[in-house]
Design a protein around this motif. Structure first.
Motif, mmCIF file in Angstrom:
data_model
loop_
_atom_site.group_PDB
_atom_site.id
_atom_site.type_symbol
_atom_site.label_atom_id
_atom_site.label_comp_id
_atom_site.label_asym_id
_atom_site.label_seq_id
_atom_site.Cartn_x
_atom_site.Cartn_y
_atom_site.Cartn_z
ATOM 1 N N LEU A 118 -9.366 11.205 8.210
ATOM 2 C CA LEU A 118 -10.310 10.282 7.977
ATOM 3 C C LEU A 118 -9.697 8.569 8.965
ATOM 4 O O LEU A 118 -9.946 8.159 9.501
ATOM 5 C CB LEU A 118 -11.163 9.528 6.925
ATOM 6 N N THR A 119 -8.572 8.635 8.236
ATOM 7 C CA THR A 119 -7.113 7.388 8.581
ATOM 8 C C THR A 119 -6.052 7.991 8.465
ATOM 9 O O THR A 119 -5.950 9.048 7.379
ATOM 10 C CB THR A 119 -7.957 5.912 7.591
ATOM 11 N N MET A 120 -5.585 6.769 9.099
ATOM 12 C CA MET A 120 -3.987 6.699 9.345
ATOM 13 C C MET A 120 -3.529 5.913 8.903
ATOM 14 O O MET A 120 -3.628 5.288 9.481
ATOM 15 C CB MET A 120 -3.570 7.639 10.873
ATOM 16 N N ARG A 121 -1.784 5.790 7.670
ATOM 17 C CA ARG A 121 -1.238 4.765 8.031
ATOM 18 C C ARG A 121 0.290 5.808 8.495
ATOM 19 O O ARG A 121 0.721 6.597 8.378
ATOM 20 C CB ARG A 121 -1.584 4.195 6.592
ATOM 21 N N THR A 122 1.057 4.631 8.637
ATOM 22 C CA THR A 122 2.794 5.057 8.549
ATOM 23 C C THR A 122 3.927 5.277 7.171
ATOM 24 O O THR A 122 2.731 4.165 6.315
ATOM 25 C CB THR A 122 3.069 4.354 9.916
ATOM 26 N N ARG A 123 4.654 5.532 7.165
ATOM 27 C CA ARG A 123 5.174 5.234 5.949
ATOM 28 C C ARG A 123 6.850 4.649 6.932
ATOM 29 O O ARG A 123 7.113 5.434 7.187
ATOM 30 C CB ARG A 123 5.881 6.737 5.494
ATOM 31 N N SER A 124 5.938 3.476 6.816
ATOM 32 C CA SER A 124 7.587 2.281 7.682
ATOM 33 C C SER A 124 8.518 1.720 6.808
ATOM 34 O O SER A 124 9.097 2.480 5.425
ATOM 35 C CB SER A 124 6.481 1.383 7.425
ATOM 36 N N VAL A 125 9.413 1.326 7.290
ATOM 37 C CA VAL A 125 10.411 0.698 6.656
ATOM 38 C C VAL A 125 10.458 -0.235 6.946
ATOM 39 O O VAL A 125 10.479 -1.104 7.943
ATOM 40 C CB VAL A 125 11.286 1.174 7.165
ATOM 41 N N TYR A 126 10.380 -1.545 6.019
ATOM 42 C CA TYR A 126 10.605 -2.774 6.437
ATOM 43 C C TYR A 126 11.386 -3.334 5.945
ATOM 44 O O TYR A 126 12.565 -2.878 5.404
ATOM 45 C CB TYR A 126 10.083 -2.887 4.971
ATOM 46 N N SER A 127 12.448 -4.313 6.575
ATOM 47 C CA SER A 127 13.581 -4.798 6.295
ATOM 48 C C SER A 127 13.497 -6.617 6.244
ATOM 49 O O SER A 127 12.784 -6.730 6.903
ATOM 50 C CB SER A 127 14.012 -4.384 7.797
ATOM 51 N N LYS A 203 8.400 -7.500 -2.373
ATOM 52 C CA LYS A 203 8.882 -8.392 -3.089
ATOM 53 C C LYS A 203 9.971 -8.888 -3.528
ATOM 54 O O LYS A 203 11.048 -9.877 -3.727
ATOM 55 C CB LYS A 203 8.415 -7.950 -4.279
ATOM 56 N N ALA A 204 10.936 -7.344 -3.522
ATOM 57 C CA ALA A 204 12.083 -7.505 -3.921
ATOM 58 C C ALA A 204 13.251 -7.537 -2.628
ATOM 59 O O ALA A 204 14.133 -8.853 -3.101
ATOM 60 C CB ALA A 204 12.509 -5.296 -4.710
ATOM 61 N N ILE A 205 12.878 -7.032 -2.014
ATOM 62 C CA ILE A 205 13.173 -7.376 -0.835
ATOM 63 C C ILE A 205 13.125 -9.344 -0.287
ATOM 64 O O ILE A 205 14.224 -10.089 -0.189
ATOM 65 C CB ILE A 205 12.533 -7.215 0.483
ATOM 66 N N LYS A 206 12.380 -10.077 -0.642
ATOM 67 C CA LYS A 206 11.721 -11.284 -0.326
ATOM 68 C C LYS A 206 13.148 -11.983 -1.815
ATOM 69 O O LYS A 206 13.241 -13.514 -1.863
ATOM 70 C CB LYS A 206 10.408 -12.138 -0.883
ATOM 71 N N CYS A 210 16.890 -6.175 -2.592
ATOM 72 C CA CYS A 210 17.799 -5.072 -1.588
ATOM 73 C C CYS A 210 16.842 -5.908 0.453
ATOM 74 O O CYS A 210 16.477 -6.848 0.285
ATOM 75 C CB CYS A 210 17.081 -3.700 -2.092
ATOM 76 N N ASP A 211 17.488 -5.598 1.093
ATOM 77 C CA ASP A 211 17.527 -5.590 2.202
ATOM 78 C C ASP A 211 16.162 -4.272 3.006
ATOM 79 O O ASP A 211 15.918 -5.189 4.156
ATOM 80 C CB ASP A 211 18.806 -5.286 3.057
ATOM 81 N N VAL A 212 15.661 -3.303 2.506
ATOM 82 C CA VAL A 212 15.149 -2.916 2.921
ATOM 83 C C VAL A 212 14.242 -1.690 2.179
ATOM 84 O O VAL A 212 14.873 -1.253 1.111
ATOM 85 C CB VAL A 212 15.938 -1.638 4.822
ATOM 86 N N SER A 213 12.948 -1.379 2.404
ATOM 87 C CA SER A 213 11.775 -0.890 1.481
ATOM 88 C C SER A 213 11.470 0.125 3.030
ATOM 89 O O SER A 213 11.262 0.420 3.742
ATOM 90 C CB SER A 213 11.568 -1.336 1.290
ATOM 91 N N LEU A 214 10.655 1.468 1.296
ATOM 92 C CA LEU A 214 10.000 2.547 2.482
ATOM 93 C C LEU A 214 8.817 1.681 1.837
ATOM 94 O O LEU A 214 8.467 1.288 0.391
ATOM 95 C CB LEU A 214 10.175 3.841 1.359
ATOM 96 N N GLY A 215 7.324 1.821 2.551
ATOM 97 C CA GLY A 215 6.310 1.031 2.670
ATOM 98 C C GLY A 215 5.122 1.765 3.317
ATOM 99 O O GLY A 215 5.782 1.687 4.635
ATOM 100 N N ASN A 216 3.943 1.743 3.119
ATOM 101 C CA ASN A 216 2.269 2.159 3.462
ATOM 102 C C ASN A 216 2.469 0.963 4.761
ATOM 103 O O ASN A 216 2.015 -0.372 3.797
ATOM 104 C CB ASN A 216 1.392 2.791 3.172
ATOM 105 N N SER A 217 2.622 1.043 5.598
ATOM 106 C CA SER A 217 1.861 0.271 7.077
ATOM 107 C C SER A 217 0.183 -0.752 6.058
ATOM 108 O O SER A 217 0.832 -2.291 6.508
ATOM 109 C CB SER A 217 1.631 0.858 8.429
#
Length: 336
Positions: A118-127, A203-206, A210-217
């Protein structure tokens, strides 16, 4: 005479039963704020009442226990892994609908017709905006195992369904041996033991952990619209890996018709409605997800993140690699 009248009343009750209210029963992993507006719209259009039971876990087991006496007609899930679980536990049934086939691309439908996305989300990388900046189109998931990210990656448990699906897609593209080597590299680059949820990583990046993380869009949308969490969102860029190769991995929410649906006709009407333009638009606006029906407009916030190329590997292929992904995560002791 009294007996004859009683018998006549019984016969009449079978011959002309009272009209029951039209209804459909839904078991949902999706939260009330997201689905209730769509159900209200469906009832408004069709007159069919939607009864909902919400749960955070255990719906497949509940359907097994209830068996043929289950009142459930439609099951809504929040991720792909639970769609697969419903099929594996044989608590859903195939659905044939030209409307659904027209609305939803084959990539997002089960080949056995037992579920539909029904819906789509990306497994993105936050930097980190300050320490890393925006990652380029040449950035791949495979780069997370590179030396440059030593001690800089945060993620939730490797065995969370979102990460298992990503690992499964890596197996589909690269095979088990290469994926195991990649997992070993990512584990070696972790800034801390896997923990928390996707928002906790931002939050940990803030906080500089850490500098990057995996997360849904869609979590970026949720954080932007949360007074306390907006500062976390403002500290990161969202990136879409593998733009020059296979495309960004996507996960889906979805639905299936319960195996013993007592209101099958109404269930099909609801399922067809949820794949239509109006419901797809509502999903996109409320939960910051991507519609799976082509041509449906994204929310303004989601559109601001930019376009991306999605991985076109079949969800069935990802499902087929689920067990192998769990095995590799165990072998490399990813969460330990």
């Amino acid at each position: 005479m009294k007996k004859l009248l009683t018998l006549s009343a019984i016969v009449a009750s079978f011959a002309a039963p009272a009209m029951a209210a039209e209804e459909v029963n839904v078991y949902s992993y999706r939260q009330p704020f997201l689905v209730e507006p769509m159900f209200n719209e469906f009832t408004k259009e069709t007159g069919i009442k939607v009864n909902v039971k919400f749960a955070k876990k255990g719906l497949a087991e509940k359907l097994q226990q209830e068996g043929e006496y289950s009142p459930a007609d439609v099951v809504l899930t929040s991720d792909f892994a639970r769609l697969v679980e419903l099929s594996d536990k044989e608590v859903v049934q195939p659905v044939s609908s030209k409307v659904i086939e027209s609305n939803i691309p084959a990539q997002f439908r089960d080949k056995e017709s037992e579920w539909v996305a029904l819906t789509m989300r990306t497994r993105s990388v936050y930097s980190s905006r300050d320490r890393v900046g925006k990652l380029g189109n040449d950035f791949d998931y495979s780069d997370l195992a590179n030396e440059e990210f030593k001690g800089k990656i945060c993620t939730r448990s490797g065995k969370h369904p979102y990460n298992v699906s990503l690992v499964s897609s890596m197996i589909a593209h690269h095979g088990e041996a290469a994926t195991k080597e990649w997992l070993e590299g990512v584990k070696a680059n972790l800034a801390r033991k896997p923990q928390g949820n996707d928002r906790a990583q931002v939050k940990a990046i803030k906080e500089g952990l850490c500098d990057v993380s995996l997360g849904n869009s869609y979590y970026l949308g949720k954080m932007v619209n949360d007074k306390e969490q907006k500062v976390w969102a403002d500290a990161v860029y969202i990136n879409f890996p593998n733009q020059n190769t296979t495309g960004t991995h996507v996960n889906v929410s979805g639905m299936a018709m319960a195996k013993h649906s007592p209101n099958k006709e109404n269930a099909l009407k609801l399922m067809e409605f949820l794949t239509g333009d109006k419901a797809q638009q509502m999903y996109a606006e409320v939960n910051y997800e991507y519609p799976v029906k082509e041509g449906v407009k994204r929310s303004e916030l989601v559109a601001s993140w930019g376009d991306f190329k999605a991985d076109t590997v079949s969800l069935d292929d990802i499902a087929a690699n689920h067990s192998a992904a769990i095995k590799l995560l165990d072998e490399v002791k990813f969460d330990l």
